[in-house]
Design an enzyme around this catalytic site. Structure first.
Site, PDB file in Angstrom:
ATOM      1  N   ASP A   1     -17.447   3.345  -0.313  1.00  0.00           N
ATOM      2  CA  ASP A   1     -16.675   3.848   0.821  1.00  0.00           C
ATOM      3  C   ASP A   1     -17.061   5.259   1.238  1.00  0.00           C
ATOM      4  O   ASP A   1     -16.872   5.633   2.392  1.00  0.00           O
ATOM      5  CB  ASP A   1     -15.173   3.748   0.559  1.00  0.00           C
ATOM      6  CG  ASP A   1     -14.731   4.368  -0.755  1.00  0.00           C
ATOM      7  OD1 ASP A   1     -15.564   4.967  -1.467  1.00  0.00           O
ATOM      8  OD2 ASP A   1     -13.530   4.253  -1.081  1.00  0.00           O
TER       9      ASP A   1
ATOM     10  N   ASP B   1     -10.413  11.808  -8.291  1.00  0.00           N
ATOM     11  CA  ASP B   1      -9.976  10.487  -8.779  1.00  0.00           C
ATOM     12  C   ASP B   1     -10.156  10.265 -10.281  1.00  0.00           C
ATOM     13  O   ASP B   1      -9.330   9.594 -10.900  1.00  0.00           O
ATOM     14  CB  ASP B   1     -10.672   9.349  -8.027  1.00  0.00           C
ATOM     15  CG  ASP B   1     -10.267   9.294  -6.566  1.00  0.00           C
ATOM     16  OD1 ASP B   1      -9.153   9.749  -6.237  1.00  0.00           O
ATOM     17  OD2 ASP B   1     -11.056   8.818  -5.747  1.00  0.00           O
TER      18      ASP B   1
END
Length: 718
Positions: A25, A435
């Site tokens: 992404d 993340d």
């Protein structure tokens, strides 16, 4: 690091064995190298001005000419990405690319990015491609192998679904659009366009359309399910079935209900073949694959089953019956049809020790990519929010044995890097990552054993070490709740959490005194910058400096700290208790700015930053920020770092991501900025590289570069 981010798409070529691609992404696209069982990056040539094209919303591999591959690129459809999307085309499997800029944006990192594939090549006439667009832009077609594109004006529905119409940023409120294209290859012949094409639309009432005249006219497929979005549409041409996986949401995080449907193309019959009853379903379905060697065999994922784990389902009778990757026995115990070995990427345990029914490592989450190798029924790969997993003994599932799941992610580096530090002793590198928190990299050629834990942050925003006592390290980051700051006294091997001021919502930036005696922290959410002595048992507001300033420490004087915000530089000489505004003339008032103080020299500061149209470049101060001099040869600069001095040089090597001499690149100076050498090339640019850079104080010429989606790059003099 191997992995680290979301892999929403895996694409196998249907003509050539072992030719496969993965899309990410924010981190570009990759091609599978079977000989090394690793992924090869394909979009590292994307430059600073085209950083948005590192977000890949779809990928198509040509089954007529396997040398051809296409990428639909663009990261955001809202204002976050200033550029339009593009179709990138390659005739050499991604070694080089040509591009066509589209008249609209694409969203490789937008909601709904796990649906697809939105981009497809006609399997009979490979000069014809279709692209499903977001944002109400409908369906687009190329008839010249992706060179030019035009809107299919006869296509009736550009989509209606938005995740949250009230979101003013445009991120959650974008129309997710036309989401997949599937050809019925039986309805064409070599050289003639395929007549029957199915298209998925983000519309809960009208989610599947069909053309039977090669895209001239379109109609809603009668009798289709309603109330759900079709994430995937895969055709089993041998048996004449079109399969749909559906969810009540667009994903990749959300989804509370879903169904799996089978459409018989010959009769028009729709059949709900969901693996679970609606009443028992608490997730949406997305991942969908058919075994091309055994077309009656298919698999689907419950992509949004976050707890206790994702779910993978398998059928060998075209969806009449199903088995599951795991089942509850007597709660909280579960039985498993798989074993999972993450020894190659040990940090995938996330440092957790959960109670049943959860286990570590997890089977995955956000599992929207799932593909059985079309040439090998035993090989299956699937993408998660952190890695690519796979198995090479999938047939064991059906014979009562267990499949062996391992990471198949070597070479795929997909992390957003926020900060880097290379201490003079201890681990050569410490990283702050989005993340997955970050790592203490003790061996640059090995995957780290574990991420930072005790405490664990979802994202680490800033870290620092004490220059004269590198065993003392501090990091700050984002969490739903405290803690958001942690300390180490053994160079980052082990950590303990600190207290925090009230009102903190995010990590911000942090600085350690040169000897580790105190710290200054500018967290998000508070109305002040804070300082402490010791390890943050209590914090006091600093005076004279605005909240949200970027903070750093002098690398020699432990009482001296620095800050910068909106064009003004601030200095403290009492451990961060009080700051005084110093230089403000000519420094960048807009845009991000980053600065560092030179190790071993008091008051020697380099500041990089700014914005197009305003002050932008690289500045140097030798008087603790009282005055700055702009380097005339540097048009733009976004980062600055120091490394070991060149042989015979008296000043440490400088590294920057900058525009110098009209060229954007990564540069090194061995003469205190008087001259610069570009140390990357046009084939290796990695999009946006503006977060952090640091040299290695122990090895001349070694540099560590932060990217936004391609992990950490290490450079050495050849």
């Amino acid at each position: 690091m191997d992995g680290g981010g979301f892999v929403p798409g895996i694409v196998f070529n249907r003509k050539e064995k072992n030719l496969a691609y993965a899309r990410t992404d924010i981190g570009g696209a990759y091609r599978w190298d079977q000989s090394g069982k690793r992924w090869v990056p394909l979009l590292d040539s994307l430059d600073w001005d085209h950083w948005g094209w590192t977000g890949v919303v779809s990928l198509a591999s040509d089954s007529v000419d396997p040398n051809k591959v296409y990428v639909a690129a663009g990261t955001y459809t809202n204002s976050w990405d200033p550029g339009n999307g593009a179709i990138l085309r390659s005739s050499n499997r991604g070694t080089s690319w040509q591009s066509t800029t589209l008249p609209f944006k694409l969203g490789g990192n937008m909601p709904g990015r796990g649906m697809g594939e939105r981009l497809a090549v006609d399997p009979n006439r490979n000069s014809v491609l279709y692209l499903g667009a977001p944002s109400g832009n409908g369906l687009w077609r190329s008839t010249d192998s992706g060179v030019t594109w035009s809107k299919v004006t006869s296509f009736p529905n550009p989509g209606t679904y938005v995740q949250d119409a009230s979101d003013t940023s445009g991120y959650l409120s974008d129309n997710q659009g036309v989401v997949w294209v599937t050809f019925d290859e039986r309805t064409g012949s070599s050289g003639s366009a395929t007549k029957t094409i199915y298209v998925g639309v983000a519309d809960k009432d009208n989610t599947v359309y069909r053309s039977t005249d090669a895209g001239a006219t379109w109609s809603r497929v009668a009798g289709q399910p309603t109330g759900y979005l079709s994430h995937k549409g895969v055709l089993d041409a041998k048996n004449g079935y079109l399969y749909l996986t559906t969810s009540d949401k667009g994903g990749p995080y959300d989804g509370e209900k879903g169904q799996v449907w089978r459409y018989t193309t010959a009769t028009g019959e729709w059949k709900n073949i969901s693996p679970m009853a609606d009443a028992d379903t608490y997730f949406g379905y997305s991942g969908l694959t058919v075994d091309r060697q055994k077309p009656g065999t298919l698999m689907v994922t419950g992509y949004s089953s976050w707890w206790p784990d994702t779910q993978i389902f398998r059928s060998t009778d075209s969806g009449a019956t199903w088995t599951r990757a795991w089942d509850f026995t007597s709660y909280p115990n579960r039985s498993f049809r798989y074993t999972q070995d993450v020894s190659a990427v040990p940090w995938l345990t996330f440092g957790t020790n959960p109670s049943p029914p959860e286990v570590t490592p997890k089977l995955g989450w956000m599992t929207e990519a799932l593909e059985i190798d079309p040439f090998d029924s035993n090989r299956m790969m699937y993408g998660t929010g952190a890695t690519v997993y796979g198995t090479e003994n999938l047939g064991n599932w059906d014979t009562g044995g267990k499949i062996a799941i391992t990471p198949m992610v070597k070479g795929l580096e997909e992390t957003a890097v926020n900060d880097l530090a290379s201490p003079p002793t201890g681990a050569p590198l410490l990283s702050a990552l989005g993340d997955i928190g970050g790592f203490r990299h003790t061996d640059l050629d090995a995957v780290p054993a574990r991420m930072y834990t005790s405490p664990t942050f979802t994202t680490t925003t800033s870290l620092d070490y004490a220059e004269t006592n590198p065993n003392t390290v501090v990091r700050v980051g984002n969490n739903d709740s405290a803690p958001r700051i942690a300390f180490s006294t053994d160079n980052g091997a082990n950590w303990f959490q600190g207290s925090e001021p009230s009102g903190v919502t995010g990590g911000g930036t942090v600085a350690a005194a040169a000897d580790g005696s105190g710290f200054v922290w500018a967290p998000e959410g508070t109305s002040a910058v804070y300082h402490t002595t010791g390890f943050g048992n209590s914090w006091s507001a600093s005076s004279g400096i605005p909240a949200g300033a970027v903070v750093e420490s002098d690398r020699k004087n432990p009482k001296k700290f620095y800050g910068f915000k909106a064009g003004t530089f601030y200095v403290s000489t009492d451990g961060g208790a009080t700051f005084t505004a110093r230089a403000s003339s000519g420094l960048p008032a807009d845009g991000p700015a980053r600065f560092k103080a030179l190790p071993g020299a008091e008051g020697d500061i380099w500041l990089a930053g700014g914005s197009t149209g305003g002050a932008y470049g690289l500045w140097h101060s030798t008087d603790s920020g009282a005055t700055f001099t702009k380097l005339s040869g540097v048009q733009q600069a976004d980062t600055i770092g120091f490394g070991k001095a060149a042989p015979g040089a008296s000043y440490q090597a400088l590294y920057t991501s900058a525009r110098i001499g009209g060229v954007r690149g990564i540069f090194r100076s061995t003469d205190a900025g008087a001259s610069w050498t570009r140390i990357n090339d046009d084939a290796h640019q990695w999009g946006w590289t503006g977060a952090s850079i640091t040299g290695d104080p122990r090895v001349y010429g070694r540099v560590y570069l932060a990217t936004n989606g391609r992990g950490i790059l290490r450079g050495d003099i050849s």
